[in-house]
Design a protein around this motif. Sequence first.
Motif, PDB file in Angstrom:
ATOM      1  N   THR A   7     -14.449  12.234   0.728  1.00 23.96           N
ATOM      2  CA  THR A   7     -13.988  13.617   0.838  1.00 23.96           C
ATOM      3  C   THR A   7     -12.511  13.818   0.521  1.00 23.96           C
ATOM      4  OG1 THR A   7     -13.798  15.450   2.452  1.00 23.96           O
ATOM      5  CG2 THR A   7     -13.705  13.235   3.341  1.00 23.96           C
ATOM      6  N   ASP A   8     -12.184  15.075   0.184  1.00 24.70           N
ATOM      7  CA  ASP A   8     -10.800  15.505  -0.073  1.00 24.70           C
ATOM      8  C   ASP A   8     -10.517  16.765   0.754  1.00 24.70           C
ATOM      9  OD1 ASP A   8     -12.592  17.100  -1.512  1.00 24.70           O
ATOM     10  OD2 ASP A   8     -11.232  17.414  -3.193  1.00 24.70           O
ATOM     11  N   PRO A   9     -10.534  16.673   2.066  1.00 23.01           N
ATOM     12  CA  PRO A   9     -10.557  17.905   2.892  1.00 23.01           C
ATOM     13  C   PRO A   9      -9.304  18.754   2.755  1.00 23.01           C
ATOM     14  CG  PRO A   9     -10.780  15.882   4.243  1.00 23.01           C
ATOM     15  CD  PRO A   9     -10.437  15.462   2.868  1.00 23.01           C
ATOM     16  N   ILE A  11     -11.195  23.006   2.660  1.00 19.82           N
ATOM     17  CA  ILE A  11     -11.794  23.935   3.625  1.00 19.82           C
ATOM     18  C   ILE A  11     -13.310  23.753   3.685  1.00 19.82           C
ATOM     19  CG2 ILE A  11     -12.176  26.392   4.130  1.00 19.82           C
ATOM     20  CD1 ILE A  11      -9.279  26.773   2.792  1.00 19.82           C
ATOM     21  N   ASP A  12     -13.981  23.725   2.541  1.00 20.31           N
ATOM     22  CA  ASP A  12     -15.444  23.559   2.605  1.00 20.31           C
ATOM     23  C   ASP A  12     -15.804  22.131   2.980  1.00 20.31           C
ATOM     24  OD1 ASP A  12     -14.492  22.890  -0.009  1.00 20.31           O
ATOM     25  OD2 ASP A  12     -16.536  22.925  -0.769  1.00 20.31           O
ATOM     26  N   ASP A  13     -14.918  21.168   2.693  1.00 22.09           N
ATOM     27  CA  ASP A  13     -15.121  19.800   3.200  1.00 22.09           C
ATOM     28  C   ASP A  13     -15.117  19.800   4.731  1.00 22.09           C
ATOM     29  OD1 ASP A  13     -13.461  19.757   0.600  1.00 22.09           O
ATOM     30  OD2 ASP A  13     -14.174  17.683   0.676  1.00 22.09           O
ATOM     31  N   ALA A  14     -14.199  20.571   5.331  1.00 18.58           N
ATOM     32  CA  ALA A  14     -14.114  20.613   6.792  1.00 18.58           C
ATOM     33  C   ALA A  14     -15.420  21.139   7.388  1.00 18.58           C
ATOM     34  CB  ALA A  14     -12.937  21.490   7.220  1.00 18.58           C
ATOM     35  N   GLY A  36      -7.752  15.191  -4.572  1.00 20.91           N
ATOM     36  CA  GLY A  36      -8.600  16.303  -5.017  1.00 20.91           C
ATOM     37  C   GLY A  36      -7.970  17.610  -4.583  1.00 20.91           C
ATOM     38  N   ASN A  37      -8.531  18.175  -3.518  1.00 19.50           N
ATOM     39  CA  ASN A  37      -7.942  19.412  -2.993  1.00 19.50           C
ATOM     40  C   ASN A  37      -6.518  19.166  -2.505  1.00 19.50           C
ATOM     41  OD1 ASN A  37     -10.344  20.855  -3.432  1.00 19.50           O
ATOM     42  ND2 ASN A  37     -11.182  20.106  -1.504  1.00 19.50           N
ATOM     43  N   THR A  38      -6.240  17.913  -2.119  1.00 19.55           N
ATOM     44  CA  THR A  38      -4.914  17.504  -1.638  1.00 19.55           C
ATOM     45  C   THR A  38      -4.593  16.147  -2.266  1.00 19.55           C
ATOM     46  OG1 THR A  38      -5.877  16.327   0.222  1.00 19.55           O
ATOM     47  CG2 THR A  38      -5.285  18.612   0.610  1.00 19.55           C
ATOM     48  N   ALA A 121     -20.743  12.459  -1.504  1.00 18.50           N
ATOM     49  CA  ALA A 121     -19.436  12.494  -2.174  1.00 18.50           C
ATOM     50  C   ALA A 121     -19.085  13.949  -2.478  1.00 18.50           C
ATOM     51  CB  ALA A 121     -19.479  11.676  -3.454  1.00 18.50           C
ATOM     52  N   ILE A 122     -18.042  14.444  -1.819  1.00 17.50           N
ATOM     53  CA  ILE A 122     -17.718  15.873  -1.930  1.00 17.50           C
ATOM     54  C   ILE A 122     -16.303  16.096  -2.479  1.00 17.50           C
ATOM     55  CG2 ILE A 122     -19.440  16.614  -0.249  1.00 17.50           C
ATOM     56  CD1 ILE A 122     -17.313  16.703   1.913  1.00 17.50           C
ATOM     57  N   GLY A 123     -15.806  15.107  -3.204  1.00 15.51           N
ATOM     58  CA  GLY A 123     -14.535  15.240  -3.923  1.00 15.51           C
ATOM     59  C   GLY A 123     -14.706  14.623  -5.307  1.00 15.51           C
ATOM     60  N   PRO A 124     -13.628  14.473  -6.056  1.00 17.46           N
ATOM     61  CA  PRO A 124     -13.711  13.732  -7.326  1.00 17.46           C
ATOM     62  C   PRO A 124     -14.263  12.318  -7.076  1.00 17.46           C
ATOM     63  CG  PRO A 124     -11.627  14.899  -7.148  1.00 17.46           C
ATOM     64  CD  PRO A 124     -12.279  15.012  -5.801  1.00 17.46           C
ATOM     65  N   ALA A 164     -14.986  21.749 -10.438  1.00 15.85           N
ATOM     66  CA  ALA A 164     -13.730  21.104 -10.033  1.00 15.85           C
ATOM     67  C   ALA A 164     -13.862  19.590  -9.806  1.00 15.85           C
ATOM     68  CB  ALA A 164     -13.183  21.777  -8.770  1.00 15.85           C
ATOM     69  N   ASN A 165     -14.824  19.162  -8.997  1.00 14.04           N
ATOM     70  CA  ASN A 165     -14.871  17.732  -8.644  1.00 14.04           C
ATOM     71  C   ASN A 165     -15.097  16.854  -9.874  1.00 14.04           C
ATOM     72  OD1 ASN A 165     -14.402  18.155  -5.943  1.00 14.04           O
ATOM     73  ND2 ASN A 165     -16.586  18.212  -5.405  1.00 14.04           N
ATOM     74  N   ILE A 166     -15.775  17.388 -10.867  1.00 17.24           N
ATOM     75  CA  ILE A 166     -16.056  16.599 -12.067  1.00 17.24           C
ATOM     76  C   ILE A 166     -14.867  16.632 -13.021  1.00 17.24           C
ATOM     77  CG2 ILE A 166     -17.634  16.277 -14.025  1.00 17.24           C
ATOM     78  CD1 ILE A 166     -18.911  15.771 -11.213  1.00 17.24           C
ATOM     79  N   HIS A 238     -20.624  25.194  -0.875  1.00 18.25           N
ATOM     80  CA  HIS A 238     -20.363  23.971  -1.647  1.00 18.25           C
ATOM     81  C   HIS A 238     -20.675  22.674  -0.875  1.00 18.25           C
ATOM     82  CE1 HIS A 238     -18.765  25.986  -5.144  1.00 18.25           C
ATOM     83  NE2 HIS A 238     -17.598  26.304  -4.625  1.00 18.25           N
ATOM     84  N   ASP A 239     -19.637  22.065  -0.265  1.00 17.26           N
ATOM     85  CA  ASP A 239     -19.765  20.699   0.263  1.00 17.26           C
ATOM     86  C   ASP A 239     -20.791  20.593   1.396  1.00 17.26           C
ATOM     87  OD1 ASP A 239     -17.865  19.945  -1.573  1.00 17.26           O
ATOM     88  OD2 ASP A 239     -16.216  19.860  -0.139  1.00 17.26           O
ATOM     89  N   ALA A 240     -20.866  21.618   2.241  1.00 20.45           N
ATOM     90  CA  ALA A 240     -21.839  21.571   3.347  1.00 20.45           C
ATOM     91  C   ALA A 240     -23.269  21.599   2.808  1.00 20.45           C
ATOM     92  CB  ALA A 240     -21.595  22.730   4.308  1.00 20.45           C
TER      93      ALA A 240
HETATM   94 CA    CA Z   1     -14.443  18.857  -1.572  1.00 20.18          CA
END
Ligand code: CA
Length: 303
Positions: A7-9, A11-14, A36-38, A121-124, A164-166, A238-240
């Motif tokens: 993950t790249d938390p 908001i939707d990762d959280a 990713g997001n950060t 896997a919810i980030g790059p 985005a993640n891709i 998204h991630d959820a």
């Molecule tokens: Ca994410």
Amino acid sequence: MKLIIDTDPGIDDAIAIALAHALPQVDLIGMTAVFGNTHVVQSSRNARYLADLLGFDVPVAEGAALPYGEVSYAPSDYVHGPEGLGDLMTIPQIGQNDPRNAAQFLCEMAAKYAGELVICAIGPLANIADAIALDPSFVTNVKSLVIMGGAFEHAGNVSPYAEANIIHDPIAADAVFGSGMTITMVGLDATMKTLLTPTDFDDLEKAAPKIGGFIKRIADFYLGFYRSVGVIDGCPMHDALAVLACTDPEKFTFQMTGIKVTQSGDEIGATVADTTRKPVAVAMGCDAVWAVDLMKTQISGLG
Ligand code: CA
Ligand code: BDR
């Protein structure tokens, strides 16, 4: 189900992490952090912060800081906030990261729980590509890899072609899709159907003042971003939704096709059919009402 979230938390990762923690059938055994997001240091800090807030403790192993082939990376702070969690600032580092890097941790857990471990896997996808390169048995030890990423028939969200993640690591993503792992791709074809409205966040806050209230606070930023790009009725789950594809695949419709990732030109980051590759289960839709309701019910139970 033994689950690791990469993950790249975010908001939707959280929301995804809170949901995985809440689902009774999920045994969340660790998290791996990726840029990713950060930036990656912020990703692992946020993952530890979220675990502490939610009241659980699992190893958090930090991984890739940069996309394959790149020497710098600019996080998506305009989507998720300066530190990834909306308007939260100076998020503290709670405890220590796992001494292993993400790829080592993923390979060791995959070997320990061979045939059982699911990775969401919810980030790059750099950490997953690193794990594939590190240990050839990783590919077969993992029961299934569920990716939030890609856009098959749906338009992209960073470019007309790419999600985005891709697009944030097309080289890693292509290595993963070409690896022979058992993969489910939960991309924009499914996630753009699961919009969370301001009323959904109000409901979460009412039902669960601490965790629901936290999610409502950080989601304000995300709703603002989506409004700014013309999505006025909410923000996608998204991630959820990828977490729910791990536990309840029967609630989704899939198309089976090999996938490759376009590596250059205007269409860089596109996820396109490649029939020479092992088929991936590409989510084309889901029971969106069920998904939103289940997320709200489960997270409401966290208090
Ligand atoms: Ca994410
Ligand atoms: C994906 O990109 C990130 O911004 C989100 O956290 C999600 O994983 C959606 O395209």
